[in-house]
Design a protein around this motif. Structure first.
Motif, PDB file in Angstrom:
ATOM      1  N   GLY A 182       0.825  -1.205   0.000  1.00 22.52           N
ATOM      2  CA  GLY A 182       0.000   0.000   0.000  1.00 22.52           C
ATOM      3  C   GLY A 182       0.854   1.247   0.000  1.00 22.52           C
ATOM      4  O   GLY A 182       1.805   1.355   0.772  1.00 22.52           O
ATOM      5  N   TRP A 184       0.638   5.438   0.269  1.00 24.22           N
ATOM      6  CA  TRP A 184      -0.222   6.527   0.707  1.00 24.22           C
ATOM      7  C   TRP A 184       0.386   7.879   0.368  1.00 24.22           C
ATOM      8  O   TRP A 184       1.606   8.059   0.397  1.00 24.22           O
ATOM      9  CB  TRP A 184      -0.423   6.456   2.225  1.00 24.22           C
ATOM     10  N   LEU A 203      -5.026   6.899  -0.054  1.00 28.46           N
ATOM     11  CA  LEU A 203      -4.391   5.693  -0.575  1.00 28.46           C
ATOM     12  C   LEU A 203      -4.237   5.839  -2.081  1.00 28.46           C
ATOM     13  O   LEU A 203      -5.231   5.892  -2.807  1.00 28.46           O
ATOM     14  CB  LEU A 203      -5.227   4.456  -0.233  1.00 28.46           C
ATOM     15  N   PRO A 208      -5.134  -0.927   1.975  1.00 22.48           N
ATOM     16  CA  PRO A 208      -4.899  -0.034   3.118  1.00 22.48           C
ATOM     17  C   PRO A 208      -4.330  -0.712   4.358  1.00 22.48           C
ATOM     18  O   PRO A 208      -3.882  -0.036   5.279  1.00 22.48           O
ATOM     19  CB  PRO A 208      -6.293   0.522   3.413  1.00 22.48           C
TER      20      PRO A 208
END
Length: 402
Positions: A182, A184, A203, A208
């Motif tokens: 993930g 971000w 995201l 997540p």
């Protein structure tokens, strides 16, 4: 005393780094220094301090799976991820005075291979910050399989740069190969000492949440201890001392994502966790079904915590605490020694100094320190954490010897 002339740096280390001040010492020397540090800070209880528990010499590199680094664009070298180092060629007391050189940590041998590969993928695939402010990346934070790019800006950079328009190898592909799950984007114009803000998260790619070696969920800003096996040892010591079970209550303060609560709950004990981080609270609720988790500071949640413990007999009240470096909030320490009065307390501290302060307060309230177990959660550094096992004023036990 630190001597530059006998420093042997592992491959990938930079002489100006300064992040591993224990680097020149052998394993036995390093552990002796950590124990001495704990004994200085915890002098009134020196006789109850045990040997430092650590990992083998072969596992003192490549263990750090979480890091937060400054990001800098260099017109000749591209993206650099690292930190302020130490000044070279000056007497030791002056080495940490500013201005200090910036040290790239792309090849840092203390990081896990996954962290190194993620950083290299970012360095090769991120767009340039040219002219300055075009791509205002300020920090990169890697937390296992989750990574956050922190921008000192309110303007979202989008995510077109993650994917290759011509079908070639994209940055997203490189990150996936490196083990990232993930990515971000965090917009934080005031990023600095406080790396993260509450808002401004998005995201950009992937999932997540990821799972750690225990199978527990965590997110990009979740806290968890490094060296899972050693942390498990500390939790096992805490569990053996607390002895949770049916008819018992365990108050878990600063509970994080629930690694400790996951040990108390199967015993049949009633469990209440308290944690300030919203993301960690969400993960803890998923990781420990059936346990109640409250969001907020432990001081703010004292009314609920006290009500929870006071439903049980004093001899059935147990507390586990893993606070930040600042230690227990004063109101929390006062409550433990007063209204809450648990029978046993296990307190994992990352600062021997604040632990000493808190032990003094707890002893004034009737607690007795039974054991102090130092842990080397950060090999090759001066840091030492200590698990304090205390018997409370509610009930004395002859099972744990002094």
């Amino acid at each position: 005393m630190y001597r530059e002339d006998h420093v042997t740096l592992p491959p990938g280390c930079a002489a100006a780094c300064g992040a591993c001040p224990e680097g020149p010492y052998s394993l036995s020397e390093s552990l002796a220094r950590k124990r001495a540090r704990a004994e200085r800070a915890l002098a009134p209880w020196k006789g109850r301090i045990e040997d430092v528990l650590s990992v083998s010499a072969d596992n003192r590199l490549g263990y750090r799976d979480r890091t937060a680094l400054s990001a800098r664009w260099d017109g000749r070298e591209g993206w650099l991820f690292g930190m302020e180092g130490v000044r070279q060629g000056v007497p030791y007391p002056l080495r940490f005075q500013r201005p200090r050189p910036f040290v790239s940590l792309l090849d840092c041998p203390v990081h896990t291979p996954r962290v190194r590969e993620i950083l290299k993928a970012l360095a090769s695939g991120l767009p340039p910050d040219d002219p300055p402010g075009t791509f205002p990346l300020a920090f990169v934070a890697v937390s296992g399989a989750q990574c956050t790019l922190v921008f000192k800006s309110k303007r979202d950079p989008g995510d077109g740069w993650l994917f290759s328009p011509d079908g070639g190898t994209s940055l997203a592909s490189l990150l996936e190969r490196a083990g990232l799950e993930g990515l971000w984007i965090h917009l934080h114009p005031a990023a600095g000492v406080r790396l993260f803000a509450k808002g401004g998260w998005r995201l950009a790619w992937g999932i997540p949440r990821s799972r750690d070696s225990r199978g527990l969920l965590y997110g990009p800003g979740s806290f968890s201890q490094l060296l899972g096996g050693l942390h498990d040892r500390s939790l096992a010591e805490a569990r053996e001392f607390l002895r949770p079970g049916p008819e018992k209550a365990v108050l878990d303060l600063y509970c994080g994502t629930g690694a400790s609560m996951a040990l108390w709950r199967p015993s049949g004990a009633a469990v209440l966790g308290v944690e300030a981080g919203g993301e960690s609270v969400e993960c803890a609720r998923l990781n420990v079904p059936g346990a109640e988790v409250l969001r907020g500071t432990c001081a703010d949640r004292l009314p609920q915590a006290e009500a929870f413990l006071c439903r049980f007999r004093p001899e059935d009240r147990l507390v586990y605490a893993n606070p930040p470096r600042t230690g227990l909030e004063p109101a929390v320490a006062e409550s433990l020694a007063g209204r809450s009065r648990p029978a046993r307390l296990a307190y994992l501290s990352c600062s021997p100094g604040t632990l000493s302060r808190d032990l003094s307060l707890l002893e004034e309230g009737g607690f007795r320190v039974r054991r102090l177990l130092p842990f080397d959660f950060f090999p090759r550094t001066a840091g030492v954490e200590v698990l304090a096992l205390l018997e409370g004023p509610g009930k004395r036990s002859d099972v744990i010897s002094g």
